[in-house]
Design a protein around this motif. Structure first.
Motif, PDB file in Angstrom:
ATOM      1  N   THR A 206      57.210  48.660  -0.129  1.00 19.58           N
ATOM      2  CA  THR A 206      57.656  50.196  -0.045  1.00 19.58           C
ATOM      3  C   THR A 206      58.251  50.270   1.252  1.00 19.58           C
ATOM      4  O   THR A 206      59.489  51.014   1.296  1.00 19.58           O
ATOM      5  CB  THR A 206      56.501  50.868  -0.246  1.00 19.58           C
ATOM      6  OG1 THR A 206      55.864  50.472  -1.570  1.00 19.58           O
ATOM      7  CG2 THR A 206      56.911  52.261  -0.349  1.00 19.58           C
ATOM      8  N   SER A 207      57.492  49.848   2.284  1.00 11.81           N
ATOM      9  CA  SER A 207      58.293  49.919   3.670  1.00 11.81           C
ATOM     10  C   SER A 207      59.918  49.361   3.801  1.00 11.81           C
ATOM     11  O   SER A 207      60.787  50.060   4.203  1.00 11.81           O
ATOM     12  CB  SER A 207      57.287  49.343   4.731  1.00 11.81           C
ATOM     13  OG  SER A 207      57.955  49.603   5.970  1.00 11.81           O
ATOM     14  N   ASP A 210      62.236  51.698   1.635  1.00  7.64           N
ATOM     15  CA  ASP A 210      62.460  52.671   2.335  1.00  7.64           C
ATOM     16  C   ASP A 210      63.397  52.550   3.649  1.00  7.64           C
ATOM     17  O   ASP A 210      64.391  53.404   3.642  1.00  7.64           O
ATOM     18  CB  ASP A 210      61.336  53.281   2.914  1.00  7.64           C
ATOM     19  CG  ASP A 210      61.106  54.707   3.839  1.00  7.64           C
ATOM     20  OD1 ASP A 210      61.980  55.561   3.077  1.00  7.64           O
ATOM     21  OD2 ASP A 210      60.882  55.066   4.629  1.00  7.64           O
ATOM     22  N   LYS A 214      67.388  53.961   4.318  1.00 11.15           N
ATOM     23  CA  LYS A 214      67.503  54.642   5.536  1.00 11.15           C
ATOM     24  C   LYS A 214      68.691  54.010   6.477  1.00 11.15           C
ATOM     25  O   LYS A 214      69.737  54.489   7.024  1.00 11.15           O
ATOM     26  CB  LYS A 214      66.178  54.700   6.475  1.00 11.15           C
ATOM     27  CG  LYS A 214      65.386  55.741   5.959  1.00 11.15           C
ATOM     28  CD  LYS A 214      63.909  55.661   6.795  1.00 11.15           C
ATOM     29  CE  LYS A 214      62.972  56.434   6.420  1.00 11.15           C
ATOM     30  NZ  LYS A 214      61.833  56.441   7.334  1.00 11.15           N
TER      31      LYS A 214
END
Length: 382
Positions: A206-207, A210, A214
């Motif tokens: 998930t990191s 994400d 970004k």
């Protein structure tokens, strides 16, 4: 101390003497996580810190390279080192305890480490990475900075790795964590342990997802910001020779605001084509944004070295200080018509791989037309 020297000091004999095949594979997977973290910390992070960052700091204390921003190059490198070192020491302690079968401590450590520090710290670094490379490229032509980098890269601790190779290491490490953690999870003793490790893997994934969003947004933002500073929007009396505005009234005409025009847009595509204008051919650069198309003419910096235009990408043109003069008003995509010129007509007109872009007003009248020629049929189709 290198990673090999450090690992020699770590006692892994209990790993080799383990008699249970399932436990042996589990311990082996945990040991791989630990040893790879050693390589990352000692051979990459600490080389960046102790060789490159320390030398830059030392030079700046002696009033050399004082204008070089260490944060723009290395971001939160010191924080990365602290987090990795803390994770290493805690993992080594848990590993020694786990030889006797203590699994919960490992799960607790991994959950806490990735939830509270590792992912957050690496995200911060990765968000600065593309800007760091651009900043590095802007400095590489300076003789003093070039000497500093070469001196550091000759250090035996670098083992022939260049600064760019080391700067990318945290990104590579973040993407490797899920593989290492999955490997440990596959060899878990219980379903609960495997499920807990899978939760850690999902958290890291998930990191990464994400971060990808970004970084994509940030990369577009930085590219558009650079482009904005290089776009030239001529006043109406220069774009249209028929437009006459007395000198004392020109101040009343508001100049185009490129800040509002492109700052919050996404650059979808870009490329160099040839425009036929008044029977002559000239190189133009097209920028396709999410709402409109810009057709610009490249103006080269006289100081920049001359290179064949077809071999240059946008990043190189921007580095050389080229500007892009907007030839006409933005062509809104809902007012744009594209007409293909088939090979027969293109050959007859002497314009191979060509097509026409028509700009229409809201009454469907053509107010501008651009005959463009691509270098190859593949580029035209693209």
């Amino acid at each position: 101390m290198t990673s090999l020297e450090f690992l020699r000091d770590c006692d892994s004999s209990q790993l080799k003497s383990d008699s249970d095949p399932q436990d042996y594979k589990r311990h082996e997977a945990i040991w791989e996580l630990f040893t790879s973290e050693c390589v990352y910390f000692l051979d990459q992070l600490m080389v960046l810190k102790e060789v490159f960052l320390a030398m830059l700091t030392n030079l700046q204390m002696r009033d050399c390279l004082h204008d070089v921003d260490s944060w723009r190059l290395f971001a939160n490198l010191n924080e990365l080192c602290l987090v990795s070192f803390g994770f290493l020491t805690s993992l080594l302690r848990v590993i020694k305890e786990s030889w006797a079968g203590g699994g919960p401590n490992l799960l607790k450590l991994l959950t806490k480490a990735f939830q509270e520090s590792i992912c957050h710290c690496l995200q911060k670094y990765c968000l600065n990475y593309s800007a760091a490379l651009f900043y590095l490229d802007s400095l590489k032509n300076r003789e003093d900075f070039g000497s500093y980098v070469k001196w550091c890269e000759r250090n035996q601790e670098c083992r022939r790795l260049q600064l760019r190779d080391l700067l990318v290491a945290p990104l590579q490490r973040l993407t490797r964590y899920p593989l290492l953690l999955k490997n440990v999870g596959k060899r878990s003793r219980t379903e609960e342990e495997e499920s807990a490790l899978q939760s850690v893997v999902e958290q890291v994934d998930t990191s990464i997802c994400d971060l990808e969003g970004k970084v994509k947004w940030l990369d577009n933002y930085q590219k558009v910001k650079q482009l904005r500073d290089s776009l030239v929007w001529l006043p109406v009396w220069e774009r249209d020779k028929q437009a006459f505005v007395p000198e004392n009234l020109k101040h009343l005409l508001k100049s185009a605001s490129l800040e509002n025009l492109i700052s919050h847009r996404s650059l979808l595509h870009k490329g160099k084509l040839v425009l036929t204008e008044n029977g002559k051919l000239q190189n133009v650069y097209l920028f396709l944004f999410d709402e409109f198309l810009l057709i610009t003419k490249i103006k080269r910096n006289k100081k920049s070295p001359h290179r064949p235009p077809q071999n240059q990408e946008l990043d190189q043109l921007l580095k050389e200080g080229c500007t892009f003069t907007v030839l006409d008003q933005p062509v809104s995509l809902d007012r744009l018509q594209l007409k293909n010129i088939d090979q027969l007509n293109a050959a007859a007109s002497g314009l191979p791989q060509s097509f026409i872009i028509m700009h229409q007003n809201r009454y469907q009248q053509c107010i501008a037309a651009f005959i463009l020629q691509a270098p190859t049929e593949a580029v035209k189709v693209q």
